[in-house]
Design an enzyme around this catalytic site. Sequence first.
Site, PDB file in Angstrom:
ATOM      1  N   SER A 134      36.915  37.983  44.702  1.00  0.00           N
ATOM      2  CA  SER A 134      35.887  37.318  45.506  1.00  0.00           C
ATOM      3  C   SER A 134      35.461  35.981  44.900  1.00  0.00           C
ATOM      4  CB  SER A 134      34.669  38.232  45.680  1.00  0.00           C
ATOM      5  OG  SER A 134      34.151  38.644  44.432  1.00  0.00           O
ATOM      6  N   HIS A 187      29.830  34.764  41.913  1.00  0.00           N
ATOM      7  CA  HIS A 187      30.134  33.998  43.119  1.00  0.00           C
ATOM      8  C   HIS A 187      29.618  32.568  43.006  1.00  0.00           C
ATOM      9  CE1 HIS A 187      30.338  38.012  45.554  1.00  0.00           C
ATOM     10  NE2 HIS A 187      31.387  37.822  44.781  1.00  0.00           N
TER      11      HIS A 187
END
EC number: 3.4.21.105
Length: 267
Positions: A134, A187
């Site tokens: 991710s 992230h």
Amino acid sequence: MRPRLQNFNALRARSYLTRLPLFTRLIVLAIIALSIASLQSVWNLREWGALIPEEISITNAYRLSTFPLIHLNVIHAILNLLALTPLMERFETEHGTLTSLALFFGPLTSIPAVAYVLIERCIFRANHGVLGASMWVFTLLAMESIQTYKSNPHFVIGSVNIPTWTTPLIMSLVVAALIPGTSLLGHLCGIAIGYVAGFGYAKLLAPPEWGLRWVENRLNLLKILPHYVSIDKTTYGRFGVLPTTNRPGPSGSAATELVGTTQRLGP
């Protein structure tokens, strides 16, 4: 009607998969293989490859590159593959296979990984390990959002103009709120390096193009590797296919049509 529609969708999916460039294929296969290997209980593959701040040392520096390939479970891997594959495919088609390899097993992974480790250890005094692709997804989203921002600075919700470059930030907050156990910090580190690359500074991170071209020509990669994408972005290796949509470039050569601009991230 329904079986015909299902066959049509299956054919489209198969056609898309057969056109994937080489590096993207290898990433997808590596994630699938490691997800299957993680099912055994003899050796803890996740513990071995995770980005765990207190485990990072000279002897364990491989973790800075292995953590995006290993996932918590099969569902985690599938979700990341669905998000990553089209983004990675577009990046490789535009910038070439060697450039993609050099960047994603180099600065686009190691820099956000080191930033995550330093923030976790020095600021938060924590030791939360992270796994999964991710971070790559948000890096690529950030790069594309900058390219989109240059041609379309805002999108409108109601009467509010929202800068397009904020899209990955909004998505990271939504993911953190809806999916427990996700790493917002990880992230955000990926988004930060994506912004840097999106503004064109990846040329400071990537190997020199003349060196990549020398390797490409010296090893004759276009002829020996199927679906290899040349650095000049106009030629694929044996059994590969050209992009389905092309438009003339400034010099008359064909350039791949992508979302946003076709500005190179390499030197």
